[in-house]
Scaffold this active site. Structure first.
Site, PDB file in Angstrom:
ATOM      1  N   HIS A   1       0.862  -1.185   0.000  1.00  0.00           N
ATOM      2  CA  HIS A   1       0.000   0.000   0.000  1.00  0.00           C
ATOM      3  C   HIS A   1       0.894   1.229   0.000  1.00  0.00           C
ATOM      4  CE1 HIS A   1      -2.764   3.106   1.078  1.00  0.00           C
ATOM      5  NE2 HIS A   1      -2.323   3.223   2.317  1.00  0.00           N
TER       6      HIS A   1
ATOM      7  N   TYR B   1       1.005  -3.580 -20.422  1.00  0.00           N
ATOM      8  CA  TYR B   1       1.544  -3.984 -19.116  1.00  0.00           C
ATOM      9  C   TYR B   1       0.574  -3.610 -18.003  1.00  0.00           C
ATOM     10  CZ  TYR B   1       5.338  -4.408 -22.258  1.00  0.00           C
ATOM     11  OH  TYR B   1       6.066  -4.764 -23.346  1.00  0.00           O
TER      12      TYR B   1
ATOM     13  N   HIS C   1       1.206   5.751  -0.764  1.00  0.00           N
ATOM     14  CA  HIS C   1       0.585   7.051  -0.994  1.00  0.00           C
ATOM     15  C   HIS C   1       1.332   7.705  -2.169  1.00  0.00           C
ATOM     16  CE1 HIS C   1      -0.635   7.239   3.580  1.00  0.00           C
ATOM     17  NE2 HIS C   1      -1.166   6.211   2.931  1.00  0.00           N
TER      18      HIS C   1
HETATM   19 ZN    ZN Z   1      -2.503   4.833   3.573  1.00  0.00          ZN
END
Ligand code: ZN
Length: 213
Positions: free
Chosen positions: A95, A122, A97
């Site tokens: 994960h 891709y 940002h």
């Molecule tokens: Zn986050």
């Protein structure tokens, strides 16, 4: 899972974190990485830069998600758990940002069922369809439920005004996918205002057929 392979996975998580941090894919103490073990998870700790991870201090969780050793896990561990619980084959989750993905996640009038256009083969092979998860404030557990609902059908989701969550069969595949997503988000923004020619439905179908994307 042997001790040797857990030691190797700890090194792999730290190497990936350092690589992503040094290339500007994550900054401050944002972003988190996890891998599934036979009897639990390894997860990056809370409030630590991915550029300065210590293999010995990664959070080691048991199969109920309780901390066994190391530093406390990321406060976003629920995002990882939602992915693993819905995708039994997933062995790694990343994960971020990452800037361009977050920018796209804040655009008005995107297709919430499929946020990014199929600009390259891709992207189609590594991400496919990317749903947008509605915005929830940090700590709101409704976010976990929203991720869970889409994770059944998608290994990658984009959290509105927040960033991507990607699950895969190993750490390398998860990092390839999240980096492909970030590159495509950047291309999408670069192409803004230009007449573009994304892959056609037939071209996407051929990729799905040939590569099981
Ligand atoms: Zn986050």
């Amino acid at each position: 899972m042997s001790r040797l392979s857990e030691a190797r996975l700890r090194e792999d998580i730290c190497r990936l974190g350092s690589s992503m941090f040094s290339r500007g894919l994550t900054f401050g103490s944002s972003g988190n990485i996890s891998v599934r073990l036979d009897d639990g998870w390894l997860m990056t700790p809370t409030n630590v830069s991915l550029g300065r991870l210590d293999p010995a201090r990664l959070a080691r969780l048991d199969d109920a998600g309780r901390l066994v050793s190391g530093d406390p896990p990321t406060k976003e561990s629920f995002l990882h758990r939602a992915m693993y619980e819905e995708r039994r084959e997933a062995l790694a989750v990343v994960h971020l940002h990452s800037t361009h993905s977050v920018a796209v996640s804040a655009l008005a009038d995107v297709d919430a069922d499929d946020v990014l256009p199929p600009i390259t083969a891709y992207y189609v092979m590594r991400i496919g369809r990317l749903p947008l998860i509605p915005y929830f404030a940090p700590g709101d557990m409704k976010l976990a439920e929203a991720v869970r609902a889409e994770a059944r059908r998608h290994h990658a989701v984009l959290l509105a005004n927040h960033g991507p969550v990607v699950a895969a069969s190993d750490l390398g595949a998860a990092s390839d996918a999240v980096e492909e997503l970030e590159a495509t988000a950047r291309l999408h923004l670069l192409l803004h205002g230009h007449k573009t020619r994304p892959l056609t439905g037939a071209q996407r179908a051929e990729l799905r057929h040939r590569f099981a994307a």
